[in-house]
Design a protein around this motif. Structure first.
Motif, short mmCIF file in Angstrom:
data_model
loop_
_atom_site.label_atom_id
_atom_site.label_comp_id
_atom_site.label_asym_id
_atom_site.label_seq_id
_atom_site.Cartn_x
_atom_site.Cartn_y
_atom_site.Cartn_z
N LYS A 1 0.82 -1.21 0.00
CA LYS A 1 0.00 0.00 0.00
C LYS A 1 0.86 1.26 0.00
O LYS A 1 0.49 2.28 0.57
CB LYS A 1 -0.96 -0.01 1.19
N GLN A 2 2.00 1.16 -0.66
CA GLN A 2 2.89 2.31 -0.81
C GLN A 2 2.78 2.94 -2.20
O GLN A 2 3.41 3.96 -2.47
CB GLN A 2 4.34 1.87 -0.58
N LEU A 3 1.97 2.33 -3.06
CA LEU A 3 1.88 2.78 -4.45
C LEU A 3 0.51 2.45 -5.01
O LEU A 3 -0.05 1.38 -4.72
CB LEU A 3 2.96 2.09 -5.29
N LYS A 4 -0.04 3.38 -5.79
CA LYS A 4 -1.28 3.12 -6.50
C LYS A 4 -0.97 2.56 -7.89
O LYS A 4 -0.03 3.04 -8.53
CB LYS A 4 -2.11 4.39 -6.63
N PRO A 5 -1.72 1.58 -8.35
CA PRO A 5 -1.44 1.03 -9.68
C PRO A 5 -1.82 2.01 -10.78
O PRO A 5 -2.67 2.88 -10.58
CB PRO A 5 -2.32 -0.23 -9.73
#
Length: 490
Positions: free
Chosen positions: A144-148
């Protein structure tokens, strides 16, 4: 396609012109980057393009599914799919024969001979690099450190971006992927800076690394024909060869990206001036070191579970790092040596601090810096023996020769230091290495490039032409054949 080839000398100007013609249209620009990247990689062997394509599609859709799923079990299953596909390709192509040979050798220890032959598997160029790059994308989403991204085209361009596709820097999606959503205006200063960095990279590769390779290859491929002094010269030269070869690729990649408006991370920072092995790994192959830190060392517990667990984690990371570099025991030993020294450094920190204080070695002066840098350089060179040797037997023979067969009378004999060299090539390599160290030393403190920009035009362009002429005379015409970059095999 090699950066130091005629093919690339034609390929790059064509892509550069087309890129700046279509750059205002993001879709066209990313299509061009994706197509150019696939041509660049497929020039070596088009059959392996399917590996990049499958990794791209799997991680694109898996990343979206992980992000849209709250169920912890399902998220882990989806992450496992990404790990299985990417690491599955890597293990099959890079390590299958190693496991077969190890299995056969284990039976041989007990007096049993197995009639098992290795497979005829071609190792895809740069598979370790783009596998780690695309894996970091799904792992960061899982954490949950990056949005796709919803843009498959931009993601495909990110995974296969040709400047750093086959030998890094290993980029994170959080840094590089957003750059495929931006439009760039032509910036003369940025393009000029990128071209200068590319020229500097080609100088390090073709004038230093490829020249040094002549001596190194002759000695390391024929260890029975040489003694301790030959091993010493070859090992020290290999230290400069691999540094100039690998950092050259990173320089060219960063410079190439810069000419297109992209910012790639710094991968090397004068590692041979390090005063400790810990510092060395903060300066050497930075993108890989930080990758292992974030995706292996910290998940193992880092330094938060007691000192013995910390030592174990350090050792595991460097053994895995060695195995990542190559499917052979020599690479594993190379990684283990670094792991053991780092464990000793960490464990003896307080003791060393007290001893150095009493001896006056804590002062940050030139003599102390030189003293510790030479010690670390010696340790690194010792480990390089295993990295470069063709087999364990060769590495043991070289180590034995270095400790037991050094004849000081042979050091200055021409037949010793001109092995594989012409006299001019030896002089060129020696002078170029010296100039490289001087440049890096002053550049870190004064930024030589900015200083050069303030000089008179005739002086500035004389420096540029000197670099170009050196590449042409000692690189192109001085070479017996085009040398691949060392890290292509990883």
């Amino acid at each position: 396609m090699l950066f130091n080839s005629l093919d690339f000398a034609i390929f790059f100007p064509v892509i550069f012109v087309l890129y700046w013609l279509v750059t205002s249209n993001l879709t066209l620009r990313n299509i061009l980057i994706l197509a150019a990247s696939y041509v660049f990689y497929g020039w070596w062997d088009w059959r392996f393009l399917f590996l990049i394509a499958i990794s791209t599609l799997v991680d694109f859709y898996v990343g979206k599914q992980i992000y849209n799923t709250e169920n912890a079990t399902k998220r882990k299953q989806l992450l496992f799919v990404s790990l299985f596909v990417n690491l599955g390709f890597l293990v099959y192509f890079k390590y299958t024969n190693f496991f077969i040979e190890t299995f056969v050798d284990s039976f041989r220890l007990f007096g049993r001979e197995l009639e098992v032959s290795t497979l005829n598997i071609i190792l895809p160029v740069g598979i370790s690099f783009y596998t780690f790059q695309t894996l970091s994308y799904t792992i960061d989403i899982y954490r949950k450190q990056l949005k796709p991204t919803n843009d498959l085209l931009a993601f495909g361009a990110f995974v296969s971006f040709f400047p750093q596709l086959v030998a890094g820097p290993i980029e994170r999606a959080s840094h590089l992927l957003p750059q495929f959503y931006k439009t760039y205006k032509f910036n003369y200063k940025l393009v000029k800076s990128g071209l200068l960095l590319m020229a500097f990279g080609l100088f390090k590769k073709m004038v230093i690394a490829d020249r040094a390779a002549l001596y190194v290859n002759e000695v390391y491929n024929n260890v029975d024909d040489y003694g301790g002094v030959g091993y010493l010269y070859a090992t020290v030269l290999f230290a400069f060869q691999i540094y100039c070869d690998f950092s050259a690729y990173s320089d060219i990649a960063i410079g190439l990206g810069r000419t297109m408006g992209f910012d790639l991370m710094k991968n090397f920072d004068s590692p041979y001036i390090s005063k400790s092995l810990t510092e060395f790994w903060r300066r050497w192959h930075i993108s890989l070191s930080t990758w292992f830190r974030d995706y292996l060392y910290i998940p193992l517990g880092g330094s938060k579970k007691g000192k013995y667990r910390t030592y174990a984690n350090i050792f595991i990371v460097f053994v895995v790092s060695g195995f990542w570099h190559g499917a052979a025991m020599t690479f594993i030993i190379w990684g283990a040596i670094h792991g053991v020294i780092l464990m000793i450094e960490k464990g003896s920190f307080k003791i060393r601090k007290r001893v150095f204080k009493k001896l006056g070695l804590q002062k940050n002066n030139f003599s102390n810096h030189l003293f510790f840098s030479l010690i670390i350089f010696t340790i690194v060179c010792f480990a390089w023996v295993f990295f470069r040797a063709n087999s364990l037997n060769d590495s043991y023979q070289i180590i034995h020769g270095l400790f037991n067969d050094i004849n000081l009378g042979e050091i200055f004999k021409k037949e010793t230091y001109l092995v594989g060299f012409k006299p001019n090539e030896f002089r060129v390599v020696s002078i170029a290495i010296l100039l490289l160290f001087i440049f890096e030393h002053f550049h870190r403190k004064l930024n030589v490039v900015k200083m050069l920009n303030n000089e008179a035009t005739i002086f500035r362009w004389s420096c540029y032409l000197t670099i170009v002429l050196s590449i042409v005379v000692f690189g192109i015409y001085g070479d017996r054949n085009i040398q691949e970059f060392i890290y292509f095999q990883f």
